[in-house]
Design an enzyme around this catalytic site. Sequence first.
Site, PDB file in Angstrom:
ATOM      1  CE1 TYR A 148      -8.111 -39.127  25.123  1.00 24.72           C
ATOM      2  CE2 TYR A 148     -10.137 -37.897  25.022  1.00 24.72           C
ATOM      3  CZ  TYR A 148      -8.876 -37.980  24.737  1.00 24.72           C
ATOM      4  OH  TYR A 148      -8.242 -36.820  24.072  1.00 24.72           O
ATOM      5  CE1 TYR A 180      -5.949 -35.077  25.388  1.00 19.50           C
ATOM      6  CE2 TYR A 180      -5.353 -33.272  24.120  1.00 19.50           C
ATOM      7  CZ  TYR A 180      -5.955 -34.159  24.524  1.00 19.50           C
ATOM      8  OH  TYR A 180      -7.302 -34.540  23.423  1.00 19.50           O
TER       9      TYR A 180
END
Lengths: 390, 109
Positions: free
Chosen positions: A292, A342
Amino acid sequence: MSGAGLGGGTAIVGVGYTDFSTNSGRSVLSLASDAVRAAIADAGLEPSAVNGVATYAVGDSVPAQAVAHSAGIGETDYLLDLYMGGQAPAYLLLQVHAALSARLADTVVIFRALNGRSGLRVGRHKPSGPPAPAVETRTALGLEAYPQYIAMWAQRFLHDTGATEEDLAAVVLAQREYAQLNERAIERRPLTREQYFESPYISTPFRAVDCTREVDGACAIVVTTAERARSLRKPPVRLLGGAYAAGGSVGMDMGDVVSWRDYSRNCMSHVGRKLWNDVGLRPRDVDVAELYDCFSSSVLFALEGLGITERGGAGDFIRSGATSLTGELPVNTHGGLLSEGYLHGMNSLAEAVLQLRGEAGARTVAGAETALVTSGALMDGSAVVLGKEG
Amino acid sequence: MAEISIRRCHDCGNATRADDERCPRCGGETRTAGTEGEGVVYSWTTVHRSLGDSVDTPYTVLSVDLRAGVRVLGRLCAESADDRLAAGAPVVSCAHSREDRLEFALESS
């Protein structure tokens, strides 16, 4: 591959995306519906064969129920809406595994959908409900959004580990290399070290290129039992194990930088302690890792926190080429959230599935049999390890 | 140096954040307590591009460990030269520090 804490009884059998863009011109519901239908079709199923929908959002998306309706799923046995951001995708997969184990459902689609660029942008809209005291204090100081919160963690990380801005640069440059191999990536331009250091500061030590690219789009996966997975169209990708951890002093919300004591270690240090025992693997045993990366520093925190490198060693690991396509452990093969966009980490989970199915085109890691996926970069987070059907 | 408001647990004496109404350790009621505005910088960020309503960039937000054992957030006082800004640098609260917006200056060496 001993351990296998979850017994490999849950499998991912479908993946679906919409295009990623800066202005979709469409509703979030239509994005969600399209990605969900694409994932179900990828699995070779009809929408009516799915009986559960799960999602996560922070006031910026559509509920699971609306998508069950819009995507034609109809009769539904399981709905789950988590109020969470980037720490959710791996955790949500574990939650769905629990639901399948409890026979609440047998085939569940997980999605994340948002107009993250043209619609409600993270940190720029006020969540509904009464503001928490911690939020008011931060707002008065001009500490209002994730680039600023996580910058404070990154600053202390540099101090405590001896890392420098060169190490942040290494993350960004390595992921831009991958992005050139990914047609879905929103930011595919090559980046040189000189261009990195010319990029303006947003919130020190972060420059514009250290920050994820907000996008409009949606991404979904279909999850079912290993038994059912065997009869479907695509090779199943099994859930081998995972963990969620919230550390010891999580504070009042995701932006709370007061209660957490050690900014140089995030949730991944806590996740790592549980994960490898659960899966029965050592950190470097996995073949590919999708870590991440809302900001460049998150990759360094994850590499060190999960024990893939020693503390202070993540930058050198990346510069050595170890995380490149032909390296020991390719990392963020889609270019990461920094380059692909994102979708709050849902796309990192989907990328791992593509990798294990050998469907990632020019960026496919040859012979990859296991993949690590992490979610989250603050106080709480999660990770899963996925494996090819053995 | 201005005094800073934190809270202390009425039952166990634990120093808590200014927004803890209950003591996270024992559950007791906390009450506002003054403490000396001295501490050290734990971390910081200088904001060059604001995402919200603040337009007066650049500005620096500090995470400060007070002597009382509580971590607080505050602005680096605009008059304070920031060339000595570093983790561990000693700071004191400024005279114009407000309860809802603490300000700190780097202590002159």
